[in-house]
Design an enzyme around this catalytic site. Structure first.
Site, PDB file in Angstrom:
ATOM      1  N   GLN A 116     -62.856   6.977   9.381  1.00 63.45           N
ATOM      2  CA  GLN A 116     -62.313   7.689   8.012  1.00 63.45           C
ATOM      3  C   GLN A 116     -61.430   8.800   8.632  1.00 63.45           C
ATOM      4  O   GLN A 116     -60.158   8.846   7.752  1.00 63.45           O
ATOM      5  CB  GLN A 116     -63.296   8.590   7.218  1.00 63.45           C
ATOM      6  CG  GLN A 116     -64.759   8.080   7.460  1.00 63.45           C
ATOM      7  CD  GLN A 116     -65.615   9.046   6.366  1.00 63.45           C
ATOM      8  OE1 GLN A 116     -65.124   9.122   5.303  1.00 63.45           O
ATOM      9  NE2 GLN A 116     -66.809   9.337   6.879  1.00 63.45           N
ATOM     10  N   ASP A 162     -64.099  -0.239  24.094  1.00 61.28           N
ATOM     11  CA  ASP A 162     -65.466   0.128  23.632  1.00 61.28           C
ATOM     12  C   ASP A 162     -65.582   1.537  24.818  1.00 61.28           C
ATOM     13  O   ASP A 162     -65.695   1.471  25.793  1.00 61.28           O
ATOM     14  CB  ASP A 162     -66.389  -0.850  24.369  1.00 61.28           C
ATOM     15  CG  ASP A 162     -67.707  -0.358  23.797  1.00 61.28           C
ATOM     16  OD1 ASP A 162     -68.156   0.740  23.831  1.00 61.28           O
ATOM     17  OD2 ASP A 162     -68.598  -1.383  23.527  1.00 61.28           O
ATOM     18  N   THR A 213     -71.590   7.561  14.745  1.00 59.77           N
ATOM     19  CA  THR A 213     -71.921   8.356  13.567  1.00 59.77           C
ATOM     20  C   THR A 213     -73.140   8.076  12.719  1.00 59.77           C
ATOM     21  O   THR A 213     -73.380   8.406  11.587  1.00 59.77           O
ATOM     22  CB  THR A 213     -70.550   8.762  12.663  1.00 59.77           C
ATOM     23  OG1 THR A 213     -70.247   7.139  12.207  1.00 59.77           O
ATOM     24  CG2 THR A 213     -69.725   9.326  13.143  1.00 59.77           C
ATOM     25  N   ASP A 265     -71.622  19.826  11.923  1.00 58.46           N
ATOM     26  CA  ASP A 265     -72.508  20.645  11.499  1.00 58.46           C
ATOM     27  C   ASP A 265     -73.915  20.389  11.908  1.00 58.46           C
ATOM     28  O   ASP A 265     -74.998  21.223  11.657  1.00 58.46           O
ATOM     29  CB  ASP A 265     -72.340  20.700  10.116  1.00 58.46           C
ATOM     30  CG  ASP A 265     -72.626  19.623   8.982  1.00 58.46           C
ATOM     31  OD1 ASP A 265     -72.352  18.452   9.744  1.00 58.46           O
ATOM     32  OD2 ASP A 265     -73.104  19.572   7.992  1.00 58.46           O
ATOM     33  N   TYR A 280     -78.295  12.343  17.286  1.00 55.67           N
ATOM     34  CA  TYR A 280     -76.814  12.238  16.843  1.00 55.67           C
ATOM     35  C   TYR A 280     -76.345  13.894  17.434  1.00 55.67           C
ATOM     36  O   TYR A 280     -75.553  13.957  17.793  1.00 55.67           O
ATOM     37  CB  TYR A 280     -76.640  11.847  15.393  1.00 55.67           C
ATOM     38  CG  TYR A 280     -75.124  12.527  14.862  1.00 55.67           C
ATOM     39  CD1 TYR A 280     -74.246  11.599  15.308  1.00 55.67           C
ATOM     40  CD2 TYR A 280     -75.130  13.377  13.852  1.00 55.67           C
ATOM     41  CE1 TYR A 280     -72.796  11.858  15.039  1.00 55.67           C
ATOM     42  CE2 TYR A 280     -73.940  13.934  13.532  1.00 55.67           C
ATOM     43  CZ  TYR A 280     -72.741  12.910  13.886  1.00 55.67           C
ATOM     44  OH  TYR A 280     -71.480  13.360  13.535  1.00 55.67           O
ATOM     45  N   TRP A 298     -70.096  16.664   6.459  1.00 50.53           N
ATOM     46  CA  TRP A 298     -70.134  16.080   5.241  1.00 50.53           C
ATOM     47  C   TRP A 298     -68.832  15.227   4.892  1.00 50.53           C
ATOM     48  O   TRP A 298     -68.396  15.323   3.677  1.00 50.53           O
ATOM     49  CB  TRP A 298     -70.717  16.882   3.979  1.00 50.53           C
ATOM     50  CG  TRP A 298     -72.222  17.381   4.142  1.00 50.53           C
ATOM     51  CD1 TRP A 298     -72.760  17.674   5.293  1.00 50.53           C
ATOM     52  CD2 TRP A 298     -72.972  17.704   3.200  1.00 50.53           C
ATOM     53  NE1 TRP A 298     -74.099  18.254   4.933  1.00 50.53           N
ATOM     54  CE2 TRP A 298     -74.148  18.285   3.540  1.00 50.53           C
ATOM     55  CE3 TRP A 298     -72.836  17.376   1.581  1.00 50.53           C
ATOM     56  CZ2 TRP A 298     -75.310  18.565   2.778  1.00 50.53           C
ATOM     57  CZ3 TRP A 298     -73.970  17.995   0.689  1.00 50.53           C
ATOM     58  CH2 TRP A 298     -74.985  18.425   1.347  1.00 50.53           C
TER      59      TRP A 298
HETATM   60  N1  LIG Z   1     -69.126  11.308   8.747  1.00 49.41           N
HETATM   61  C1  LIG Z   1     -69.517  12.707   8.612  1.00 49.41           C
HETATM   62  O1  LIG Z   1     -70.117  13.120   7.581  1.00 49.41           O
HETATM   63  C2  LIG Z   1     -69.121  13.560   9.888  1.00 49.41           C
HETATM   64  C3  LIG Z   1     -69.737  14.872   9.707  1.00 49.41           C
HETATM   65  C4  LIG Z   1     -69.258  15.920  10.473  1.00 49.41           C
HETATM   66  C5  LIG Z   1     -68.783  15.548  11.683  1.00 49.41           C
HETATM   67  N2  LIG Z   1     -68.269  14.327  11.845  1.00 49.41           N
HETATM   68  C6  LIG Z   1     -67.541  14.034  12.938  1.00 49.41           C
HETATM   69  O2  LIG Z   1     -66.075  13.901  12.638  1.00 49.41           O
HETATM   70  C7  LIG Z   1     -65.613  12.840  13.559  1.00 49.41           C
HETATM   71  C8  LIG Z   1     -65.187  11.688  12.688  1.00 49.41           C
HETATM   72  O3  LIG Z   1     -66.020  11.059  11.817  1.00 49.41           O
HETATM   73  P1  LIG Z   1     -65.756   9.979  10.985  1.00 49.41           P
HETATM   74  O4  LIG Z   1     -66.507  10.063   9.571  1.00 49.41           O
HETATM   75  O5  LIG Z   1     -64.435   9.759  10.710  1.00 49.41           O
HETATM   76  O6  LIG Z   1     -66.213   8.663  11.846  1.00 49.41           O
HETATM   77  P2  LIG Z   1     -66.375   6.947  11.512  1.00 49.41           P
HETATM   78  O7  LIG Z   1     -65.699   6.605  10.191  1.00 49.41           O
HETATM   79  O8  LIG Z   1     -67.770   6.641  11.766  1.00 49.41           O
HETATM   80  O9  LIG Z   1     -65.401   6.449  12.820  1.00 49.41           O
HETATM   81  C9  LIG Z   1     -65.868   6.586  13.769  1.00 49.41           C
HETATM   82  C10 LIG Z   1     -64.953   5.582  14.562  1.00 49.41           C
HETATM   83  O10 LIG Z   1     -65.806   5.410  15.938  1.00 49.41           O
HETATM   84  C11 LIG Z   1     -65.578   4.220  16.384  1.00 49.41           C
HETATM   85  N3  LIG Z   1     -66.346   4.236  17.326  1.00 49.41           N
HETATM   86  C12 LIG Z   1     -67.834   4.134  17.367  1.00 49.41           C
HETATM   87  N4  LIG Z   1     -68.380   3.715  18.580  1.00 49.41           N
HETATM   88  C13 LIG Z   1     -67.470   3.253  19.246  1.00 49.41           C
HETATM   89  C14 LIG Z   1     -67.298   2.793  20.917  1.00 49.41           C
HETATM   90  N5  LIG Z   1     -68.359   2.337  21.447  1.00 49.41           N
HETATM   91  N6  LIG Z   1     -66.101   2.660  21.318  1.00 49.41           N
HETATM   92  C15 LIG Z   1     -65.113   2.804  20.592  1.00 49.41           C
HETATM   93  N7  LIG Z   1     -65.047   3.258  19.215  1.00 49.41           N
HETATM   94  C16 LIG Z   1     -66.250   3.384  18.853  1.00 49.41           C
HETATM   95  C17 LIG Z   1     -65.907   3.683  15.187  1.00 49.41           C
HETATM   96  O11 LIG Z   1     -65.661   2.093  15.201  1.00 49.41           O
HETATM   97  P3  LIG Z   1     -66.550   0.955  14.605  1.00 49.41           P
HETATM   98  O12 LIG Z   1     -66.762   1.545  13.109  1.00 49.41           O
HETATM   99  O13 LIG Z   1     -65.899  -0.195  14.806  1.00 49.41           O
HETATM  100  O14 LIG Z   1     -67.825   1.121  15.544  1.00 49.41           O
HETATM  101  C18 LIG Z   1     -65.007   4.080  14.137  1.00 49.41           C
HETATM  102  O15 LIG Z   1     -63.757   3.472  13.694  1.00 49.41           O
HETATM  103  C19 LIG Z   1     -66.785  12.348  14.265  1.00 49.41           C
HETATM  104  O16 LIG Z   1     -66.447  13.115  15.612  1.00 49.41           O
HETATM  105  C20 LIG Z   1     -67.794  12.760  13.715  1.00 49.41           C
HETATM  106  O17 LIG Z   1     -69.032  12.843  14.650  1.00 49.41           O
HETATM  107  C21 LIG Z   1     -68.434  13.562  10.672  1.00 49.41           C
END
Ligand SMILES: NC(=O)c1ccc[n+]([C@@H]2O[C@H](COP(=O)([O-])OP(=O)(O)OC[C@H]3O[C@@H](n4cnc5c(N)ncnc54)[C@H](OP(=O)(O)O)[C@@H]3O)[C@@H](O)[C@H]2O)c1
Length: 306
Positions: free
Chosen positions: A24, A48, A74, A114, A137, A162
């Protein structure tokens, strides 16, 4: 060890390496970064991140001036029974990225969460607040933060919260789908946080990158940890209610409050995870809008995309 001050400048036309390009946040970063340099956008299919030697080689071969890591494991609940993979992606891969960033003299921008907090606070968490993750996580993300901070690489660690967008699997998309299937939604009303539109985080990240440069020099004193989330707070129930109203389902779909105990999940989540973003405002002069405004913008962009 490389002194962060020696990091090359992520100025226009530099080589940029983006991980998590299809997530996202990564999707939006990918479009915005194109104005800043030559972007090599890496998705899961190309690499990967659990393959740590390959990760290191790719970075050293690309020799970027800027590395942005928006990739993460995530799946908060799945992580509880898959700690090894969560650790690899969220802690070990960032450790390797940071070490390689240090070798290339690159600036590393890394995102965190968070969920490093236990949710016992009653006022917004600052960057100095004690961390105490409740689940796998959060613990793996904290280990990633610590590895980046300890690496000696010039870095920005940006904790957000979030996250949602019009792409991928997230709370907004789940609520909008359920609203087409049901007349009643039951949503947890005792966890408080700040829903944050991913595109706002991507845009603020670009502003932060601009703010890292002054008179052709990297402002190393600005490296470090920042909270980056929308203003205000609500519960998942409050967020769901606003989504349903704004998306025009309000007449038909009722959103009922339930407690966390009514909806057991494998991972424990913080009851309160509001982030204070005053450091971001003080240092960079950046303040994201209130979460309601972020949601309105996201939904209006969704309407345009359809
Ligand atoms: N989502 C939330 O609510 C939230 C809240 C607070 C902080 N964050 C942080 O914000 C950042 C962005 O989050 P987001 O929501 O944009 O995450 P997201 O939509 O889940 O995207 C994460 C990306 O990482 C890739 N990924 C996962 N495992 C992988 C692997 N082994 N090798 C290569 N790529 C891999 C995923 O690919 P696949 O889908 O193909 O596995 C996905 O494209 C992250 O650091 C997250 O921890 C997120």
């Amino acid at each position: 060890m490389v002194v962060p001050g020696e990091a090359r400048l992520p100025k226009n036309n530099c080589q940029i390496l983006l991980f998590g390009a299809n997530g996202q946040l990564g999707t939006k970063l990918n479009t915005l970064l194109a104005t800043k340099g030559t972007v090599r956008a890496i998705g899961h299919a190309e690499l990967d991140l659990r393959d740590l030697p390959k990760l290191r080689t790719l970075i050293l071969e690309t020799n970027p001036a800027l590395i942005i890591n928006a990739a993460a494991y995530t799946a908060v609940d799945a992580a509880e029974s898959d700690a090894e993979n969560a650790q690899l992606v969220n802690a070990q891969a960032p450790r390797v990225m940071a070490a390689a960033a240090s070798e290339c003299n690159a600036l590393l921008v890394h995102y965190s969460t968070d969920y490093v907090f236990d949710g016992m606070a009653q006022s917004p968490y600052t960057e100095e607040s004690p961390v105490s993750p409740l689940g796998v996580y959060g613990a793996s993300k904290l280990a990633g933060e610590q590895a980046v901070a300890a690496s000696g690489a010039a870095h920005l660690i940006l904790r957000t919260a979030w996250l949602y967008s019009n792409r991928g699997k997230n709370f907004l998309n789940t609520m909008l789908r359920l609203a087409t299937e049901r007349n009643e939604l039951r949503v947890v009303n005792d966890q408080n946080g700040s829903p944050t539109y991913a595109d706002l985080v991507a845009e603020a990240s670009m502003q932060m990158l601009d703010g890292m440069l002054l008179d052709g020099k990297l402002r190393t004193e600005r490296c470090g940890l920042y909270h980056l989330a929308c203003q205000g707070e609500t519960t998942w129930h409050g967020f769901a209610q606003r989504i349903i109203e704004q998306a025009g389902f309000g007449e038909r779909v009722r959103v009922l409050p339930i407690t966390t105990n009514d909806y057991p999940t494998p991972a424990k989540r913080p009851a309160y995870s509001v982030l204070s973003t005053s450091k971001l405002e003080r240092v960079f002069g950046i303040r994201l809008p209130y979460w309601e405004e972020g949601l309105m913008r996201c939904l209006s962009e969704r309407a345009v995309q359809k």
